[in-house]
Design a protein around this motif. Structure first.
Motif, PDB file in Angstrom:
ATOM      1  N   ILE A 154     -37.329  35.563 -16.867  1.00 56.40           N
ATOM      2  CA  ILE A 154     -37.619  34.676 -15.745  1.00 56.40           C
ATOM      3  C   ILE A 154     -37.565  33.215 -16.218  1.00 56.40           C
ATOM      4  O   ILE A 154     -36.954  32.355 -15.586  1.00 56.40           O
ATOM      5  N   GLY A 155     -38.174  32.958 -17.371  1.00 56.58           N
ATOM      6  CA  GLY A 155     -38.175  31.604 -17.933  1.00 56.58           C
ATOM      7  C   GLY A 155     -36.754  31.085 -18.088  1.00 56.58           C
ATOM      8  O   GLY A 155     -36.414  29.975 -17.647  1.00 56.58           O
ATOM      9  N   ILE A 156     -35.895  31.937 -18.679  1.00 50.84           N
ATOM     10  CA  ILE A 156     -34.513  31.516 -18.924  1.00 50.84           C
ATOM     11  C   ILE A 156     -33.801  31.224 -17.601  1.00 50.84           C
ATOM     12  O   ILE A 156     -33.146  30.186 -17.416  1.00 50.84           O
ATOM     13  N   VAL A 157     -33.985  32.146 -16.626  1.00 51.02           N
ATOM     14  CA  VAL A 157     -33.291  31.991 -15.338  1.00 51.02           C
ATOM     15  C   VAL A 157     -33.744  30.713 -14.630  1.00 51.02           C
ATOM     16  O   VAL A 157     -32.922  29.928 -14.143  1.00 51.02           O
ATOM     17  N   ILE A 205     -32.780  25.101 -12.954  1.00 58.82           N
ATOM     18  CA  ILE A 205     -33.179  23.682 -12.936  1.00 58.82           C
ATOM     19  C   ILE A 205     -32.047  22.806 -13.473  1.00 58.82           C
ATOM     20  O   ILE A 205     -31.706  21.784 -12.898  1.00 58.82           O
ATOM     21  N   ILE A 206     -31.441  23.254 -14.598  1.00 56.54           N
ATOM     22  CA  ILE A 206     -30.373  22.408 -15.143  1.00 56.54           C
ATOM     23  C   ILE A 206     -29.048  22.630 -14.419  1.00 56.54           C
ATOM     24  O   ILE A 206     -28.021  22.056 -14.759  1.00 56.54           O
ATOM     25  N   GLY A 207     -29.077  23.509 -13.416  1.00 54.39           N
ATOM     26  CA  GLY A 207     -27.921  23.630 -12.538  1.00 54.39           C
ATOM     27  C   GLY A 207     -26.803  24.533 -13.012  1.00 54.39           C
ATOM     28  O   GLY A 207     -25.659  24.390 -12.609  1.00 54.39           O
ATOM     29  N   VAL A 208     -27.161  25.535 -13.895  1.00 54.77           N
ATOM     30  CA  VAL A 208     -26.119  26.494 -14.304  1.00 54.77           C
ATOM     31  C   VAL A 208     -26.230  27.740 -13.401  1.00 54.77           C
ATOM     32  O   VAL A 208     -27.293  28.351 -13.323  1.00 54.77           O
TER      33      VAL A 208
END
Ligand code: UDP
Ligand code: MG
Length: 305
Positions: A244-247, A252-255
């Motif tokens: 979840i953290g990674i996603v 947030i950074i738009g990937v």
């Protein structure tokens, strides 16, 4: 006073039961004249019962306990043990895979080492490769899970009266007798032997009966299977939180994250893991259910003594 009782469960053993009686008479006589051989007929469909009754007529020390239907090997032993009058009691499979000739040796061992229980440990088996592989695997898993270190042992053993009385107090319905025998403690010793294959007839414990016995053994002596669910669950939560953290970070950074396959696979995977542990939980719940029903482990129809 009966000095020695031998308990033998039999189910469709007409091919070898007469030889069995003769060999037992011979080896019991080496211990004492006051012995009794209690054959537990687990509702055989062949001539086992009538052959045993003929032997009973010839020698009153041959006794026959007839069950009302087939209750299985462990229940048949339990029935016989309850009828034992002996100062010493032997449990022996009725297919000559537990050699009757070992009884005097077990008795001598008990006398010399002061043990309360002497069991037979198999150093080798003359059975098919698949059967040997399955029993090897079972004993490895069972010893590990139950923190028991007996190796390849079965029911074959000699118990003195104190050990038998303690054993008879265990009245649980799911019975794996070699495990229960370990549970009661006392001084235990063993004699080693090579387990021969059945001399005649086919194995009466079918593959599924053996699987059921293995499950009874594992689920009644270990909480590790449900504990695995707990540990896997905790691990799963940690992994998901990291995911979840990674996603969220990538969002947030738009990937953009695509991945139908990974989503579906994790649903399937987690679904199966949940079903698996629901099943394991079910095994325990079913056993609790059996205990609360409190039905008898066996029902006796007749006893020729
Ligand atoms: N037996 C029994 N009831 C059953 C199955 C087996 O009393 O439902 C008896 C069988 O006659 C034999 C002993 O239990 O004396 C062990 O059975 P088997 O040799 O088939 O088991 P295995 O050697 O495979 O453990
Ligand atoms: Mg056998």
């Amino acid at each position: 006073m009966t000095l020695l009782s031998v308990i033998i469960p039999v189910y469709n053993e007409e091919e070898l039961v007469v030889e069995l009686v003769q060999r037992l008479q011979k080896s019991s006589l080496q211990v004492t004249e006051t012995y009794e051989l209690i054959f537990v007929n687990d509702a055989s469909k062949d001539k086992t019962l009538s052959l045993l009754l003929e032997e009973h007529k010839k020698d009153g020390r041959v006794k026959v306990l007839n069950l009302s239907r087939n209750f299985g090997h462990q229940a048949a032993y339990t029935a016989g043990l309850n009828y034992s009058k002996g100062e010493y009691t032997v449990m022996l499979d009725g297919d000559l895979q537990d050699p009757p000739e070992l009884i005097p040796e077990m008795y001598a061992k008990m006398k010399s080492s002061g043990a309360d229980i002497v069991y037979g440990r198999r150093t080798d088996r003359k059975e098919s490769l698949s059967k040997r592989a399955i029993t090897w695997l079972f004993h490895k898993i069972f010893d590990r899970l139950s923190r028991n270190n007996q190796g390849d042992v079965g029911n074959f053993c000699l118990l003195n009266r104190i050990a038998l009385d303690a054993f008879l107090k265990l009245n649980e319905k799911n019975r794996y007798l070699p495990g229960l025998r370990f549970f009661i403690g006392f001084n235990q010793d063993y004699v080693e032997y090579k387990r021969p294959d059945r001399s005649k007839g086919k194995a009466k414990m079918s593959f599924w009966k053996l699987v059921k016995l293995a499950f009874d053994a594992i689920f009644s002596f270990s909480k590790i299977p449900i504990r695995i669910a707990l540990i896997l669950g905790i691990l799963g939560i940690i992994i998901s939180l990291t995911g979840i953290g990674i996603v969220v970070y990538k969002k947030i950074i738009g990937v953009a994250i695509t991945g139908w396959t990974s989503t579906m696979l994790s649903i399937y995977f987690l679904g199966s893991v949940q079903l698996l542990f629901l099943g394991i939980l079910g095994e325990y719940i079913f056993r609790i259910y059996k205990e609360t029903q409190n039905r008898p482990v066996y029902i006796v129809k007749e006893f020729w003594e």
